[in-house]
Structures are given as C-alpha cells and as structure tokens.
Design an enzyme around this catalytic site. Structure first.
Site, PDB file in Angstrom:
ATOM      1  N   HIS A 194     -43.873 -90.801 -19.434  1.00 60.25           N
ATOM      2  CA  HIS A 194     -42.553 -90.539 -20.030  1.00 60.25           C
ATOM      3  C   HIS A 194     -42.276 -91.433 -21.249  1.00 60.25           C
ATOM      4  O   HIS A 194     -41.240 -91.264 -21.903  1.00 60.25           O
ATOM      5  CB  HIS A 194     -41.432 -90.719 -18.998  1.00 60.25           C
ATOM      6  CG  HIS A 194     -41.486 -89.727 -17.876  1.00 60.25           C
ATOM      7  ND1 HIS A 194     -41.498 -88.361 -18.092  1.00 60.25           N
ATOM      8  CD2 HIS A 194     -41.541 -89.889 -16.526  1.00 60.25           C
ATOM      9  CE1 HIS A 194     -41.562 -87.733 -16.917  1.00 60.25           C
ATOM     10  NE2 HIS A 194     -41.596 -88.637 -15.954  1.00 60.25           N
TER      11      HIS A 194
ATOM     12  N   ASP B 270     -48.861 -84.512 -13.181  1.00 57.81           N
ATOM     13  CA  ASP B 270     -47.686 -85.077 -12.522  1.00 57.81           C
ATOM     14  C   ASP B 270     -46.646 -83.951 -12.371  1.00 57.81           C
ATOM     15  O   ASP B 270     -46.634 -82.995 -13.150  1.00 57.81           O
ATOM     16  CB  ASP B 270     -47.128 -86.212 -13.382  1.00 57.81           C
ATOM     17  CG  ASP B 270     -46.000 -86.988 -12.715  1.00 57.81           C
ATOM     18  OD1 ASP B 270     -46.276 -88.043 -12.134  1.00 57.81           O
ATOM     19  OD2 ASP B 270     -44.838 -86.518 -12.780  1.00 57.81           O
TER      20      ASP B 270
ATOM     21  N   HIS C  26     -43.588 -84.041 -13.044  1.00 54.37           N
ATOM     22  CA  HIS C  26     -42.651 -84.062 -14.173  1.00 54.37           C
ATOM     23  C   HIS C  26     -43.397 -83.870 -15.499  1.00 54.37           C
ATOM     24  O   HIS C  26     -44.529 -84.339 -15.642  1.00 54.37           O
ATOM     25  CB  HIS C  26     -41.902 -85.401 -14.222  1.00 54.37           C
ATOM     26  CG  HIS C  26     -41.199 -85.755 -12.949  1.00 54.37           C
ATOM     27  ND1 HIS C  26     -41.780 -86.563 -11.978  1.00 54.37           N
ATOM     28  CD2 HIS C  26     -39.980 -85.412 -12.479  1.00 54.37           C
ATOM     29  CE1 HIS C  26     -40.928 -86.706 -10.966  1.00 54.37           C
ATOM     30  NE2 HIS C  26     -39.832 -86.018 -11.239  1.00 54.37           N
TER      31      HIS C  26
ATOM     32  N   ASP D 280     -46.807 -86.518  -7.092  1.00 52.98           N
ATOM     33  CA  ASP D 280     -45.461 -86.075  -6.716  1.00 52.98           C
ATOM     34  C   ASP D 280     -45.331 -84.548  -6.609  1.00 52.98           C
ATOM     35  O   ASP D 280     -44.246 -84.035  -6.374  1.00 52.98           O
ATOM     36  CB  ASP D 280     -44.371 -86.668  -7.630  1.00 52.98           C
ATOM     37  CG  ASP D 280     -44.768 -86.778  -9.083  1.00 52.98           C
ATOM     38  OD1 ASP D 280     -45.808 -86.213  -9.468  1.00 52.98           O
ATOM     39  OD2 ASP D 280     -44.022 -87.426  -9.852  1.00 52.98           O
TER      40      ASP D 280
HETATM   41  N1  Q9C Z   1     -32.152 -87.303  -9.977  1.00 53.64           N
HETATM   42  C1  Q9C Z   1     -42.665 -90.279 -12.888  1.00 53.64           C
HETATM   43  O1  Q9C Z   1     -43.005 -89.521 -11.991  1.00 53.64           O
HETATM   44  N2  Q9C Z   1     -35.485 -90.146 -11.872  1.00 53.64           N
HETATM   45  N3  Q9C Z   1     -41.390 -90.461 -13.233  1.00 53.64           N
HETATM   46  C2  Q9C Z   1     -34.616 -89.050 -12.120  1.00 53.64           C
HETATM   47  C3  Q9C Z   1     -32.851 -87.632 -11.194  1.00 53.64           C
HETATM   48  C4  Q9C Z   1     -36.548 -90.269 -12.812  1.00 53.64           C
HETATM   49  C5  Q9C Z   1     -40.320 -89.745 -12.594  1.00 53.64           C
HETATM   50  C6  Q9C Z   1     -33.464 -89.013 -11.168  1.00 53.64           C
HETATM   51  C7  Q9C Z   1     -37.837 -89.607 -12.355  1.00 53.64           C
HETATM   52  C8  Q9C Z   1     -38.994 -90.151 -13.144  1.00 53.64           C
HETATM   53  C9  Q9C Z   1     -43.695 -91.099 -13.600  1.00 53.64           C
HETATM   54 ZN    ZN Z   2     -43.558 -87.624 -11.870  1.00 53.18          ZN
END
Ligand code: Q9C
Ligand code: ZN
Length: 340
Positions: A163, A197, A199, A284
């Site tokens: 990210h 991933d 995301h 994830d």
């Molecule tokens: N409800 C990675 O998997 N949190 N990052 C969002 C929304 C951030 C995930 C909360 C999620 C980031 C590397």
């Molecule tokens: Zn992620």
C-alpha cells in the site's frame, strides 16, 4: 518421508518485533491492530518445521539510496525523523489537500499527514528501522535471484509494503518491499509483479504506473466495496495501456472464481515474458481471515503455489498481509509445498 530436491531460502529478521502498534481505528472505534509480530513468527516456525525452507537471517539495514529509487527522499526522511522523535505510536489524523499543504516544516501532524492516505500506518520509535529491515529482506532476495542462488526465494517481510506508493504510506505499509526488489531486478530485465493479497496493491501500482518494463497484475476484492477503495478498478491499465492489470473480484469469492482470475493473471504474465517474477503474497484471501471476505481454503494455497511456480520463472515471494494469525503457518506451508 522424502527430502525435497531443493529448499526455498526464507529471509527473515527479528527487528520487526520492535514495530508493534496495538490499536487501529476501524468502523468508528479502536480495535486490535491486526498486523502483529506473531504473524511472521508463526510463519517462520511452521516453515522451519516443515523442512521445506532454509532460514537465512538478514541484519543488514538497507542503504537509503536503494529505498529512494522507489520512494521520495523527503518522505523517507520524514518517516525516519518522526520515528526517531516519537515516544508512543503517532497516528496521522490530518490529511490535507496536498496542493494546499506546501509550508510544512515543523509539525509531525502535518508532515506525517502529508505522506499518509489513512490512519492505519502509525509511526513508533522503531517503525522506520523495522520497515527498512523489512525492505532489506526483499532486496536481498532480489539479489539472490539475480546471482542465480535460487529459482525461488521467500522474503518474510514485516511490516508489509504494497500500500506504500512513491510518496504515500497507509494500510500497515511504510516502504514498498516488493517494489524495491522489483526496481532492482528491473535493471537486469523485464519484471512482472503479481499481487495476490486480498487488498489491491495501490502503492505498487502507483510506483510502476509509467514503467513499461514492469508489468503489475493484482487480484483483489472490488475496491468499490473494499479497502483501499481509491484504486484497483479494472479500467486502470497503466500510463502505457497494457502495463497494469487489475482483476477485482466480488465479496465472498470462492476458489473456482479465484482460480479463473489466477489463470488469467498467469496467462498475461506468460505473454509479457518477464525475466523475473515478484509475488506480493497475502494470506488474507483465506476463508477465516478476520478482516476479509474471500473463501479460500488452506489447500487452495497449495494449488496457487503450484500454478505460480509452473510458470518456470525466477521468483521472489514477498510477504504482504494475512491476519488469521494462528493459521498463517499452515497457509504458508501449503503454499510453499505447492511451489516446490
Ligand atoms: N475497516 C494489508 O493487507 N484497514 N493491508 C482498513 C477498514 C486497513 C490491509 C480498515 C487494511 C490494510 C497489507
Ligand atoms: Zn491485504
């Protein structure tokens, strides 16, 4: 028991323990920070017990100019300086419109807000050091591929990186480990990055948006509904069309649909014919991940590892997300058994 022909080098370090925020802001309140040190510990312990890997501890902090090949020097300095100054974890909370924020000098709040796109990458006293060491693992892995030390290398990075863009952080990410590795490999040939991933890898996409020697492919939850929301749509095809491929999938996606997307991604990479492949490896997408919705089983990760390795490319696996902390060892074991 048969001994596998070759073990996969897994690069790790213990410095990441010093980066351990306890809370994140989500859905209107504070919740436990999902990105915990135990994640990496559990993966390493399980992989070492599996006999599939050869552990290599890396303790060499990465040179700043290598980081600056990918990140704005001022952002890197800001992260380093704020990290060194803080006592407790410092969370950005003011995200100014960048074009109106030009006179930032002193306040950590303003400076960190300038480089952040969300509140989930707080900076603690050792966060920068930990992020720098995490990047060092990915970079060393890339060097090992270039030197032909192995056909597959695993960088057990923590904190994760995908990210983080050229000049922004967020989503538990500070320095883009996969991008730093890919930028190095790029000097020797074409590079494909496959981000699996859950995301979208918005930071990696941002870094290589205009680079026709680096093909970025990401399979992820539809950003119209899921984090990081602002990028990851199918119509984002790169400054030079065809150099970026996003495959967004609906909430609750199960293996058959995921496998289709994976085959599409692998076919596109095969067509691009890269010299090196970098995998942004998130766990994830697992059915029991606490912050995600896909429905992959532990066995599916083995099938995924096998399909990726079947491309026959020199491949660097870089750890990204995955928050079903207790299951991560098992997921990584399935995945790398598939790779072998
Ligand atoms: N409800 C990675 O998997 N949190 N990052 C969002 C929304 C951030 C995930 C909360 C999620 C980031 C590397
Ligand atoms: Zn992620």
């Amino acid at each position: 028991m048969t001994t596998p022909a070759a073990k996969i080098p897994v690069l790790y370090n213990t410095m990441h323990h010093l980066h351990a925020p306890t809370k994140e802001y989500a859905n209107g309140g504070l919740v436990d920070y999902p990105e915990q040190p135990e994640r990496a510990n559990n993966i390493l312990t399980a992989l070492q017990a599996s006999g599939l890997v050869k552990g290599i501890e890396v303790n060499h902090p990465l040179a700043l100019d290598i980081i600056q090949a990918v990140h704005s020097p001022d952002m890197v300095a800001t992260l380093a300086n704020i990290s060194a100054e803080v006592e407790d974890y410092f969370y950005p909370a003011v995200f100014g419109v960048r074009s109106t924020m030009k006179k930032l000098k002193h306040s950590s709040a303003g400076r960190l807000g300038y480089y952040s796109f969300d509140v989930s990458a707080p900076l603690g006293k050792h966060s920068f050091e930990a992020a720098r060491m995490s990047a060092s693992l990915a970079f060393r892995g890339a060097q090992m591929l270039y030197n032909d030390d192995a056909q597959a290398v695993y960088a057990l990075c923590r904190p994760p990186g995908h990210h983080a863009g050229r000049d922004f952080i967020g989503g538990y990410c500070y320095l883009n480990n996969a991008a730093i590795a890919a930028a190095y490999l790029r000097t020797f040939g074409k590079v494909a990055i496959l981000d699996i991933d859950y995301h979208h890898g918005n930071g990696t996409q941002h870094i290589f948006w205009e680079d026709e020697k680096v093909f970025f492919v990401s399979i992820h939850a539809d950003p119209d509904l899921e984090y990081p929301h602002c990028n990851g749509y199918a119509d984002e095809v790169g400054a030079i069309p065809g150099t970026n491929l996003n495959i967004p999938l609906p909430f609750g996606t199960e293996w058959p649909r995921y496998q289709q997307a994976l085959e599409e991604a692998l076919a596109a990479i095969h067509h691009f014919a890269p010299d090196y492949l970098v995998i942004s490896l998130g766990f994830d997408t697992y059915a029991h991940d606490p912050i995600a919705t896909f429905k992959l089983s532990a066995e599916d990760f083995g099938t995924m590892g096998r399909a990726i390795a079947a491309l026959g490319l020199a491949t660097l696996y870089v750890q990204e997300g995955g928050y079903a902390v207790k299951a991560l060892g098992q997921l990584a074991t399935h995945f790398f058994r598939g790779v072998l």
